[in-house]
Design a protein around this motif. Structure first.
Motif, PDB file in Angstrom:
ATOM      1  N   MET A   1      22.639  13.135  82.710  1.00 28.82           N
ATOM      2  CA  MET A   1      23.732  12.350  82.166  1.00 28.82           C
ATOM      3  C   MET A   1      23.950  11.257  83.222  1.00 28.82           C
ATOM      4  N   ASN A   2      24.498  10.084  82.829  1.00 24.98           N
ATOM      5  CA  ASN A   2      24.899   8.972  83.600  1.00 24.98           C
ATOM      6  C   ASN A   2      25.997   9.295  84.738  1.00 24.98           C
ATOM      7  N   ALA A   3      25.825   8.972  85.939  1.00 27.13           N
ATOM      8  CA  ALA A   3      26.741   9.202  86.944  1.00 27.13           C
ATOM      9  C   ALA A   3      27.538   7.995  86.833  1.00 27.13           C
ATOM     10  N   LYS A   4      28.787   8.259  87.536  1.00 30.55           N
ATOM     11  CA  LYS A   4      29.584   7.023  87.897  1.00 30.55           C
ATOM     12  C   LYS A   4      29.231   6.184  88.929  1.00 30.55           C
ATOM     13  N   ILE A   5      29.238   4.887  89.071  1.00 33.81           N
ATOM     14  CA  ILE A   5      28.824   4.093  90.115  1.00 33.81           C
ATOM     15  C   ILE A   5      29.766   3.036  90.305  1.00 33.81           C
ATOM     16  N   ASP A   6      29.874   2.732  91.519  1.00 33.90           N
ATOM     17  CA  ASP A   6      30.933   1.673  92.171  1.00 33.90           C
ATOM     18  C   ASP A   6      30.389   1.300  93.427  1.00 33.90           C
ATOM     19  N   ILE A   7      29.853   0.056  93.501  1.00 29.95           N
ATOM     20  CA  ILE A   7      29.358  -0.376  94.630  1.00 29.95           C
ATOM     21  C   ILE A   7      30.275  -1.315  95.422  1.00 29.95           C
ATOM     22  N   LEU A   8      31.444  -1.299  94.993  1.00 30.18           N
ATOM     23  CA  LEU A   8      32.236  -2.501  95.389  1.00 30.18           C
ATOM     24  C   LEU A   8      32.449  -2.449  97.008  1.00 30.18           C
ATOM     25  N   GLU A  71      20.187 -10.378  99.601  1.00 35.60           N
ATOM     26  CA  GLU A  71      20.396 -11.475 100.565  1.00 35.60           C
ATOM     27  C   GLU A  71      19.276 -11.580 101.378  1.00 35.60           C
ATOM     28  N   TYR A  72      18.703 -12.627 101.710  1.00 35.89           N
ATOM     29  CA  TYR A  72      17.770 -12.926 102.645  1.00 35.89           C
ATOM     30  C   TYR A  72      17.879 -14.144 103.295  1.00 35.89           C
ATOM     31  N   ASN A  73      18.156 -14.091 104.861  1.00 33.12           N
ATOM     32  CA  ASN A  73      18.415 -15.270 105.488  1.00 33.12           C
ATOM     33  C   ASN A  73      19.645 -16.062 104.981  1.00 33.12           C
ATOM     34  N   GLY A  74      20.610 -15.231 104.617  1.00 32.09           N
ATOM     35  CA  GLY A  74      21.891 -15.731 104.141  1.00 32.09           C
ATOM     36  C   GLY A  74      22.064 -16.427 102.794  1.00 32.09           C
ATOM     37  N   LYS A  75      20.768 -16.424 101.935  1.00 36.35           N
ATOM     38  CA  LYS A  75      20.762 -16.591 100.573  1.00 36.35           C
ATOM     39  C   LYS A  75      20.557 -15.469  99.439  1.00 36.35           C
ATOM     40  N   ALA A  76      21.237 -15.732  98.602  1.00 35.98           N
ATOM     41  CA  ALA A  76      21.172 -14.602  97.402  1.00 35.98           C
ATOM     42  C   ALA A  76      19.946 -15.104  96.657  1.00 35.98           C
ATOM     43  N   ILE A  77      18.943 -13.963  96.584  1.00 35.77           N
ATOM     44  CA  ILE A  77      17.564 -14.490  96.054  1.00 35.77           C
ATOM     45  C   ILE A  77      17.311 -13.446  94.899  1.00 35.77           C
ATOM     46  N   GLY A  78      17.801 -12.377  94.674  1.00 37.90           N
ATOM     47  CA  GLY A  78      17.808 -11.454  93.700  1.00 37.90           C
ATOM     48  C   GLY A  78      18.836 -10.694  93.334  1.00 37.90           C
ATOM     49  N   SER A  79      18.689  -9.541  92.258  1.00 38.59           N
ATOM     50  CA  SER A  79      19.554  -8.723  92.136  1.00 38.59           C
ATOM     51  C   SER A  79      19.111  -7.373  91.893  1.00 38.59           C
ATOM     52  N   LEU A  80      19.758  -6.352  92.215  1.00 38.54           N
ATOM     53  CA  LEU A  80      19.354  -4.929  91.811  1.00 38.54           C
ATOM     54  C   LEU A  80      20.547  -4.212  90.986  1.00 38.54           C
ATOM     55  N   GLY A  81      20.515  -3.987  89.764  1.00 36.81           N
ATOM     56  CA  GLY A  81      21.530  -3.279  89.137  1.00 36.81           C
ATOM     57  C   GLY A  81      21.320  -1.902  88.957  1.00 36.81           C
ATOM     58  N   ILE A  82      22.321  -1.100  88.911  1.00 38.95           N
ATOM     59  CA  ILE A  82      22.172   0.389  88.578  1.00 38.95           C
ATOM     60  C   ILE A  82      22.896   0.689  87.507  1.00 38.95           C
ATOM     61  N   GLU A  83      22.152   0.583  86.407  1.00 41.63           N
ATOM     62  CA  GLU A  83      22.519   0.700  85.009  1.00 41.63           C
ATOM     63  C   GLU A  83      22.643   2.076  84.359  1.00 41.63           C
ATOM     64  N   GLU A  84      23.202   2.231  83.254  1.00 43.53           N
ATOM     65  CA  GLU A  84      23.148   3.532  82.543  1.00 43.53           C
ATOM     66  C   GLU A  84      22.045   3.642  81.924  1.00 43.53           C
TER      67      GLU A  84
END
Length: 180
Positions: A1-8, A71-84
């Motif tokens: 089952m899907n767990a709750k996620i909050d990466i704030l 973030e790589y060398n101060g720049k956002a270069i991608g994303s990684l989502g934790i989805e249901e």
């Protein structure tokens, strides 16, 4: 089952990356890679048409608190989502807690080993801190880069399924799993 996620309030550090929640200051960086042809299609979405589309999606990332900026060398270069994950497709995991991860990286940084580094950090966080029992990760059969990331991180193919992408294309994808 899907767990709750909050990466704030979660920040993960690797040798070369900082994985952190998105913020509005990342809009230009986000749009820069998300509007490039060939990036989003590997994850099932079309390139962003304009900065407003990127702003809308960035606001979703911020509000839902489940997607890391890479973030790589101060720049956002991608994303990684934790989805249901789709619980109907994987009933064998009904009694366990899990989530699905998905990732995108700017073309400018492909081939540097950054995504396996990020995925391994998130795997560690999800197993050790969140205490998940399993993690799902998918890749389209024509996406060898994602396939390699999954292999480097220990995921095992579970099921091959047909899906329709957000832009209406029919594709085959492997659903893979990593268990604690």
């Amino acid at each position: 089952m899907n767990a709750k996620i909050d990466i704030l309030n979660v920040i993960l550090k690797t040798e070369r990356l900082i994985l952190r929640p998105w913020n509005l200051d990342d809009l230009t960086d986000f749009n820069e890679y998300a509007s490039v042809d060939g990036v989003g299609q590997m994850a099932g979405w079309l390139p962003h048409k304009n900065i407003e589309e990127s702003r809308e999606i960035l606001n979703m990332f911020i509000t839902h608190k489940k997607t890391f900026a890479l973030e790589y060398n101060g720049k956002a270069i991608g994303s990684l989502g934790i989805e249901e994950y789709d619980e109907k497709v994987l009933p064998e995991y009904d009694e366990k807690f899990g989530r699905e991860i998905g990732y995108v990286l700017s073309k400018d940084y492909w081939g540097m080993g950054l995504m396996p580094e990020a995925v391994k950090a998130v795997i560690k966080y999800l197993f050790e801190d969140v205490k998940l029992d399993f993690i799902i990760c998918n890749h389209y059969t024509d996406n060898d880069r994602s396939k390699r990331v999954k292999e480097k991180c220990g995921f095992k193919n579970l099921k091959l399924v047909k899906i329709k992408t957000q832009y209406g294309a029919d594709k085959d994808k492997w659903i893979s799993v990593l268990e604690r």
